[in-house]
Design a protein around this motif. Structure first.
Motif, short mmCIF file in Angstrom:
data_model
loop_
_atom_site.label_atom_id
_atom_site.label_comp_id
_atom_site.label_asym_id
_atom_site.label_seq_id
_atom_site.Cartn_x
_atom_site.Cartn_y
_atom_site.Cartn_z
N ILE A 16 0.82 -1.22 0.00
CA ILE A 16 0.00 0.00 0.00
C ILE A 16 0.85 1.26 0.00
CG2 ILE A 16 -1.66 1.36 1.35
CD1 ILE A 16 -2.85 -1.35 2.28
N LEU A 36 -4.57 1.10 14.46
CA LEU A 36 -5.17 1.73 13.30
C LEU A 36 -6.68 1.71 13.50
CD1 LEU A 36 -3.14 0.06 10.40
CD2 LEU A 36 -2.88 2.37 11.30
N THR A 38 -10.68 1.70 12.66
CA THR A 38 -11.41 0.98 11.64
C THR A 38 -11.76 1.92 10.48
OG1 THR A 38 -13.58 1.47 12.59
CG2 THR A 38 -12.47 -0.56 13.33
N TYR A 39 -11.95 1.35 9.33
CA TYR A 39 -12.34 2.12 8.14
C TYR A 39 -13.62 2.91 8.43
CZ TYR A 39 -14.16 3.12 3.51
OH TYR A 39 -14.67 3.76 2.42
N THR A 40 -14.58 2.26 9.07
CA THR A 40 -15.86 2.90 9.37
C THR A 40 -15.69 4.15 10.22
OG1 THR A 40 -16.95 0.74 9.28
CG2 THR A 40 -18.16 2.51 10.34
N SER A 41 -14.86 4.08 11.24
CA SER A 41 -14.69 5.24 12.11
C SER A 41 -13.97 6.38 11.40
CB SER A 41 -13.98 4.87 13.41
OG SER A 41 -12.65 4.50 13.17
N VAL A 42 -13.02 6.04 10.53
CA VAL A 42 -12.31 7.08 9.77
C VAL A 42 -13.28 7.78 8.82
CG1 VAL A 42 -10.53 7.47 8.02
CG2 VAL A 42 -10.07 5.96 9.95
N VAL A 43 -14.10 7.00 8.13
CA VAL A 43 -15.07 7.57 7.19
C VAL A 43 -16.10 8.41 7.93
CG1 VAL A 43 -16.88 6.97 5.53
CG2 VAL A 43 -14.71 5.77 5.47
N ARG A 44 -16.52 7.94 9.10
CA ARG A 44 -17.50 8.67 9.91
C ARG A 44 -16.96 10.04 10.31
NH1 ARG A 44 -17.57 5.82 14.45
NH2 ARG A 44 -18.79 4.17 13.49
N LYS A 46 -14.67 11.83 8.84
CA LYS A 46 -14.59 12.66 7.65
C LYS A 46 -15.97 13.20 7.29
CE LYS A 46 -12.75 12.49 2.92
NZ LYS A 46 -13.82 13.09 2.18
#
Length: 85
Positions: A16, A36, A38-44, A46
């Motif tokens: 990556i 790291l 979770t993807y969900t928390s990062v997107v939330r 943003k």
């Protein structure tokens, strides 16, 4: 760098970020553990930041519609960020 010698999970990170950044990460975090989110928390986060930036005092309904949530949820996000509606 021999990719098969860094370990399976580290190999994914190497793919990556690339070799140069991977080596830099190893210098900083090598041998330790790094959390790291979770993807969900990062997107939330943003999404919520975008809602707060776009809020103009009168557009709760439009934001709720665009982000597919209730006006109550938009208000909750604004309150969480200290924005007065």
């Amino acid at each position: 760098m021999e990719r098969d010698k860094v370990g399976e999970k580290a190999e994914v990170i190497l793919e990556i970020v690339g070799e140069e950044k991977f080596i830099e990460m190893c210098k900083i975090y090598g041998g330790g553990s790094v959390y790291l989110p979770t993807y969900t928390s990062v997107v939330r986060e943003k999404r919520n930041s975008e809602i707060v930036k776009r809020y103009n005092g009168f557009n709760e309904g439009r934001l709720a519609s665009e982000y597919r949530m209730s006006k109550t949820h938009v208000r909750r996000i604004l309150k969480e960020y200290g924005v007065r509606g």
